[in-house]
Design a protein around this motif. Structure first.
Motif, PDB file in Angstrom:
ATOM      1  N   MET A  78       0.831  -1.199   0.000  1.00  0.00           N
ATOM      2  CA  MET A  78       0.000   0.000   0.000  1.00  0.00           C
ATOM      3  C   MET A  78       0.869   1.253   0.000  1.00  0.00           C
ATOM      4  N   ARG A  79       0.236   2.333  -0.379  1.00  0.00           N
ATOM      5  CA  ARG A  79       0.873   3.642  -0.335  1.00  0.00           C
ATOM      6  C   ARG A  79      -0.092   4.598   0.360  1.00  0.00           C
ATOM      7  N   LYS A  80       0.402   5.403   1.282  1.00  0.00           N
ATOM      8  CA  LYS A  80      -0.448   6.354   1.997  1.00  0.00           C
ATOM      9  C   LYS A  80      -1.117   7.296   1.006  1.00  0.00           C
ATOM     10  N   ILE A  81      -2.431   7.380   1.081  1.00  0.00           N
ATOM     11  CA  ILE A  81      -3.208   8.251   0.196  1.00  0.00           C
ATOM     12  C   ILE A  81      -3.485   9.569   0.906  1.00  0.00           C
ATOM     13  N   ASP A  82      -3.135  10.657   0.275  1.00  0.00           N
ATOM     14  CA  ASP A  82      -3.450  11.988   0.787  1.00  0.00           C
ATOM     15  C   ASP A  82      -4.716  12.467   0.094  1.00  0.00           C
ATOM     16  N   LYS A  83      -5.809  12.470   0.840  1.00  0.00           N
ATOM     17  CA  LYS A  83      -7.099  12.814   0.252  1.00  0.00           C
ATOM     18  C   LYS A  83      -7.156  14.286  -0.149  1.00  0.00           C
ATOM     19  N   GLN A  84      -7.774  14.533  -1.298  1.00  0.00           N
ATOM     20  CA  GLN A  84      -7.945  15.881  -1.825  1.00  0.00           C
ATOM     21  C   GLN A  84      -9.433  16.261  -1.748  1.00  0.00           C
ATOM     22  N   GLN A  85      -9.800  17.321  -2.423  1.00  0.00           N
ATOM     23  CA  GLN A  85     -11.198  17.745  -2.451  1.00  0.00           C
ATOM     24  C   GLN A  85     -11.992  16.872  -3.425  1.00  0.00           C
TER      25      GLN A  85
ATOM     26  N   THR B  90     -19.981  16.677  -4.916  1.00  0.00           N
ATOM     27  CA  THR B  90     -20.306  17.566  -3.800  1.00  0.00           C
ATOM     28  C   THR B  90     -21.696  18.166  -3.953  1.00  0.00           C
ATOM     29  N   SER B  91     -21.998  18.647  -5.148  1.00  0.00           N
ATOM     30  CA  SER B  91     -23.307  19.265  -5.391  1.00  0.00           C
ATOM     31  C   SER B  91     -24.426  18.244  -5.235  1.00  0.00           C
TER      32      SER B  91
ATOM     33  N   ARG C 229     -21.093   6.970   6.752  1.00  0.00           N
ATOM     34  CA  ARG C 229     -19.927   7.496   6.029  1.00  0.00           C
ATOM     35  C   ARG C 229     -20.001   7.191   4.534  1.00  0.00           C
ATOM     36  N   ALA C 230     -21.158   6.795   4.065  1.00  0.00           N
ATOM     37  CA  ALA C 230     -21.315   6.409   2.660  1.00  0.00           C
ATOM     38  C   ALA C 230     -21.034   7.563   1.700  1.00  0.00           C
ATOM     39  N   LEU C 231     -21.283   8.797   2.140  1.00  0.00           N
ATOM     40  CA  LEU C 231     -21.064   9.962   1.282  1.00  0.00           C
ATOM     41  C   LEU C 231     -19.818  10.753   1.677  1.00  0.00           C
ATOM     42  N   ASP C 232     -19.035  10.183   2.575  1.00  0.00           N
ATOM     43  CA  ASP C 232     -17.818  10.828   3.069  1.00  0.00           C
ATOM     44  C   ASP C 232     -16.675  10.551   2.093  1.00  0.00           C
ATOM     45  N   TYR C 233     -16.283  11.569   1.342  1.00  0.00           N
ATOM     46  CA  TYR C 233     -15.243  11.394   0.330  1.00  0.00           C
ATOM     47  C   TYR C 233     -13.932  10.903   0.937  1.00  0.00           C
TER      48      TYR C 233
END
Length: 219
Positions: A1-8, A14-15, A85-89
């Protein structure tokens, strides 16, 4: 694995999330993506996740395209366990669609070690044989849950794929996999690791975190 840095998250997603009706929960809303054929949002989500992972599967680190043919929007904390957390990006990653591993093996089981934790890069140890070993109890559980190839009996195909790419890399650099003990040139190891970290056109080399893990063991 590689650590994932979450973005926007992508704006389309989102909308759409903000439009959630008050009479349904997050899990039901996520299911509506497919029920209502919101393929544009599904695709935007898949592409965004793949891009922030440099087009590597969050779990096995094989190459993914970000397209429906080989990429899945996957919940790290399964929706069955955490429907809220289903909609938690920040809880969604891009996984490969290989049968019997990663997303396909995860299903509704808990993952004690995830690619959202920096420890995922140190608690899994890969060998030249292509096998992976858990250095902690939670790493062992995660390997079993995702079927990441601790033994040939569990996932021979993935182990062979890793073995071939590892040996190909070492031989291309003039390193003999059977003679690791005599390797004393730290500069070779350093330069090789830096090369494996190189991002070209927004992509990392397939299995590059695995290769870095193996090469680091030469030190």
């Amino acid at each position: 694995m590689r650590k994932i840095d979450k973005q926007q998250p992508p704006q389309l997603f989102t909308s759409w999330v903000k439009e959630k009706p008050t009479n349904i929960n997050q899990n039901q809303r996520f299911e509506q993506l497919h029920e209502q054929h919101q393929w544009g949002i599904v695709s935007a989500l898949r592409e965004s996740l793949s891009a922030e992972q440099y087009y590597l599967c969050a779990y096995c680190c094989c190459s993914i395209s970000g397209e429906q043919k080989d990429t899945m929007n996957e919940h790290v904390e399964a929706r069955a366990l955490a429907p809220q957390r289903a909609l938690d990006y920040s809880n969604i990653v891009a996984s490969c669609k290989n049968l019997g591993q990663c997303d396909n093996a995860h299903k509704g089981k808990p993952l004690p070690l995830t690619p959202l934790m920096p420890e995922c890069e140190t608690e899994l140890k890969f060998s030249i044989s292509g096998r992976v070993k858990g250095m902690t109890t939670r790493a062992c559980v995660t390997i079993q849950t995702l079927n990441l190839g601790d033994t040939e009996r569990n996932n021979r195909a993935l182990i062979e794929k890793r073995k071939n790419i590892i040996q190909s890399l070492l031989f291309s650099e003039g390193l003999d996999p059977d003679d690791r003990i005599t390797l004393e040139d730290d500069d070779i190891v350093y330069l090789l690791i830096e090369e494996l970290k190189n991002i070209e056109n927004g992509k990392l080399r397939p299995f590059s975190p695995v290769l870095i893990n193996v090469v680091n063991n030469f030190k």
